[in-house]
Design a protein around this motif. Sequence first.
Motif, PDB file in Angstrom:
ATOM      1  N   ALA B 201      -6.913   4.998  -4.067  1.00 14.76           N
ATOM      2  CA  ALA B 201      -5.723   4.253  -3.639  1.00 14.76           C
ATOM      3  C   ALA B 201      -5.059   4.959  -2.454  1.00 14.76           C
ATOM      4  O   ALA B 201      -4.633   4.316  -1.504  1.00 14.76           O
ATOM      5  N   SER B 202      -5.003   6.294  -2.501  1.00 13.44           N
ATOM      6  CA  SER B 202      -4.296   6.998  -1.422  1.00 13.44           C
ATOM      7  C   SER B 202      -5.033   6.858  -0.097  1.00 13.44           C
ATOM      8  O   SER B 202      -4.406   6.688   0.947  1.00 13.44           O
ATOM      9  N   LEU B 203      -6.378   6.914  -0.143  1.00 10.74           N
ATOM     10  CA  LEU B 203      -7.128   6.713   1.107  1.00 10.74           C
ATOM     11  C   LEU B 203      -6.934   5.295   1.636  1.00 10.74           C
ATOM     12  O   LEU B 203      -6.820   5.079   2.838  1.00 10.74           O
ATOM     13  N   ARG B 204      -6.884   4.334   0.723  1.00 11.50           N
ATOM     14  CA  ARG B 204      -6.669   2.945   1.146  1.00 11.50           C
ATOM     15  C   ARG B 204      -5.297   2.798   1.816  1.00 11.50           C
ATOM     16  O   ARG B 204      -5.159   2.100   2.817  1.00 11.50           O
ATOM     17  N   LEU B 205      -4.308   3.453   1.229  1.00 12.14           N
ATOM     18  CA  LEU B 205      -2.965   3.380   1.814  1.00 12.14           C
ATOM     19  C   LEU B 205      -2.949   4.009   3.205  1.00 12.14           C
ATOM     20  O   LEU B 205      -2.343   3.478   4.129  1.00 12.14           O
ATOM     21  N   GLU B 208      -4.673   1.715   5.647  1.00 13.71           N
ATOM     22  CA  GLU B 208      -3.790   0.605   6.013  1.00 13.71           C
ATOM     23  C   GLU B 208      -2.762   1.054   7.053  1.00 13.71           C
ATOM     24  O   GLU B 208      -2.473   0.345   8.005  1.00 13.71           O
ATOM     25  N   LYS B 209      -2.230   2.253   6.827  1.00 10.21           N
ATOM     26  CA  LYS B 209      -1.199   2.781   7.729  1.00 10.21           C
ATOM     27  C   LYS B 209      -1.770   2.946   9.139  1.00 10.21           C
ATOM     28  O   LYS B 209      -1.171   2.515  10.120  1.00 10.21           O
TER      29      LYS B 209
END
Lengths: 612, 292
Positions: B201-205, B208-209
Amino acid sequence: MEKYDVAIIGGGSSGLAALKQLSNLGKQAIILEAGSKIGSKNISGGILYSKKPKKGKVTNVEDLYENFLDDSPFERKITKYILHSTSKDKVYSMDLTASHEYQSNFGYSVLMNKLNSWFAKQSVDISQKFGGGIIPRVHVRSITWNNEGRTIIQTDEIDEFEVKAVIAADGVNSEVAEMVGARSKFTSMQLYQGVKVIVRIPEKIINERFGVNSDEGAAHLFAGDITLNHIGGGFLYTNRDTLSIGVVYHFNSLLKNPVEPHTLIDTLLKNSMVSEFIKDEIPIQKEIDKNLPQEEQLRIRFGVAKLIKSWNDTRRNYLSSTHDNTDELKSKLSFIQDQMVTKYGVTFGTDYVESEYSAKLIPDGKRCRMKKPFFKNILFVGDAAGRGIFVGPRIEGLNVGIDDAVRAANAVARAIDKNDFSQRYLGEYYSQLIDESPYTTDMNQIDKDYLKIFLDATKNVPKDSIGKRYGPILKLMSNDTLRGIAVKFVNILGYDKIFSMIESEDTYVKIPIQLAEKHGKIVSSSYSPNILSLAERIEKLNYTEDHVSHIIILKDSEFMKKMIVLCPAKCFTEEGGKTILQHEGCLECGTCSHETEWRHPRGEKGVHYQYG
Amino acid sequence: MTLLNIAVVVKLEPDFSEGSISYNPDGTLNRSQTKSTLGPHSKIAAQAAFYAKVKYGAKISIGTMSGHIANSALQMAMETCDAEVLHLYNDKIFAGADTIGTAEVLKKGIEKMDGKMDIVFSGHRATDGETGQTGPQIAWKLGFTFLGNVISYDINLEKRTVTAKRLLSLRGISDLIQEIEAPLPVFIAIDPSYKYYFSTASLRLTAEKYQREAHERANNYKDRLQTFDSEELGADKTLVGLVGSPTIVYDVQRVPQGKVIRHAEILDGSNPEHIRKTVTAMREALNAMVIK
């Protein structure tokens, strides 16, 4: 394992509202959205209301997004709300603008893809500040609680992670509700099926045709013979340079009398009044001479396609209110038009331009709202909780979902502050907030003030068409005192006792037909629209195909046989007496979900709506 | 955290997707009449760089040798990998370069980029030249370890090494995946099958950023665009352009089209012999399709 405070399942308008409110309150929340990007799976009729109820308070869209009125891509403010009763080419119209404006600040027509992208943008920076944000292309597979009571979320795409609370905003076909057993699937009695098409018309033509200026819009509702004897009706809302046209029918009445959804919408489009609303000037290509060399045929095909595209773009621009070089565009348009005619023999005729076909189930809040919209530390909002207001011409869903989401976010923020996610402190509290919602009251009982406004609007309706059953009731209801008593009586007795009376073939089909036949005006149409076939409609949609089907047929039942007719994408066929599924063109409406194993497609897969 | 320094070399190529390719009478490409875009392999190279940016944190610079029409390719590459710096190497004397003449300019350009590079990415090959030589030649000129056909990679920031999987197709043997470790700096020519995947999830966030940032940057890409001519690059005029290109194009030939011959045979579905024949034919066809 990664840890987050709150997971919001589903990035529709409710999920996005929850993220915004949690971020406003300084809490960390992530949205898990299965679509390729925010908005790509969202469908609405749709009108977004802002309400000012007399009793109680709601959070409106402009309260949550401060710059909504100045900056958001809403379409038009609906200033006319008209109900038409139809019978063949006859139409009897009633102005219900007063009931549309009842307790409302505004009602805007909206297209969900654009609008939800905008909502998402408003949350991005602030949610990032607290370590949250939006994660698209992720489909939640399970939510479980381990031995220590920690909540673990598993998805098809990313590593599992832990959260403290969950807000389920995954829509009417909520998988979260089903996987944890929070509620059973909605029944046909509790649902409506909506099918919609987007028709493109230049802005200024809409203004002229509907008698509005560029900031205003009209909503037209239809009942009568266009329903093909179903409970429900049609709608037509003006957007900036498109129209949202659809039909919404009670699922139970569709099961009783199955008619293909695309036939139902075609019937509406073919109604002479609607045909006149949707018509436009269309270039017609000359057939290419098959005797020409292949390369020449190809050259012509490309040439014409290119010119038509730029004709469309230029004309749209020319007929919009946002440009300031009218003369230049006008001469450009006539230049292109001239080229089309002289170079390729293009002619011009009258037809309509359909851009998108979509379908959705709509929960009837008065029948299916969750009485306790939570399970452990999961809170259900909007469609997922079966919450929507559906009373005759009063149709509200988006505003209810947004308000629910704010209530859920407030409850979760309070739980985070006290680090108490118990059912009592979080779930029960949220449930109490939902009970206090004026929208819940609207789903629970008859509002006598709304009824009065509605009756006032219909007071000039000739009573000879109302029928024996409803004539005396209307007469009784027109008296203020008697109406007050009757409404009180019904609300004590139970609102549900009169559903069958207000939602019947009489009210949606027979009475409107009689009204139209006896008192309607003849509306004739100058052309008949070349309506797209279902195959052409599906072909216009974008899909990312998944080789694994997200739907599994469980049994060969009567219900499944009816799906052959009622699936808006015709995914079911019969072969050798068995119902066969082809999931590729699925619109993900969930019509078949009651007797299938039904999931949303995995991340990024399935349909991507452009308008919504 | 010390950021990785990453360069991506990209190429503006004819847009074959539009189907509007124009040829000169001699069979060469008429570039002025053909719409151009960021080469598909270059785009994959940019995606590979983006992976490092999201996973490890990186500063990405993009370089290309072309005329000003390559601005759009640089912009697209920036949008793909959220680059901070764009370099355009543009000089009349660069014209007519073969792969080694191009490699010299790109090497000089990479040396002009801020800081010492840890990884340089290039595409597998160009779609309009198809030699696949420019990458290895830049690596050789820079003195970097060359890793070709890379389908996935990860970096050990402490050890300052890269572990990469390479897809090797050897004649007569099935495809092999070779895993190798090399010390930074490296030059990676990325395989067309490369696709990044962010599994948390953190890599996806983070992804996205950076994607949003990339979008903003690409909208204003000119703010970050620097143009260099041969002098500014300090290029040796005997090593670049036509002068620096030993390749002699002897002849250009169109790819010969094979004659298509089809035989139709009408089969009866109720005849088991016919069915058997069809199945055998399908099996043979399927076997022939397996690439060995």
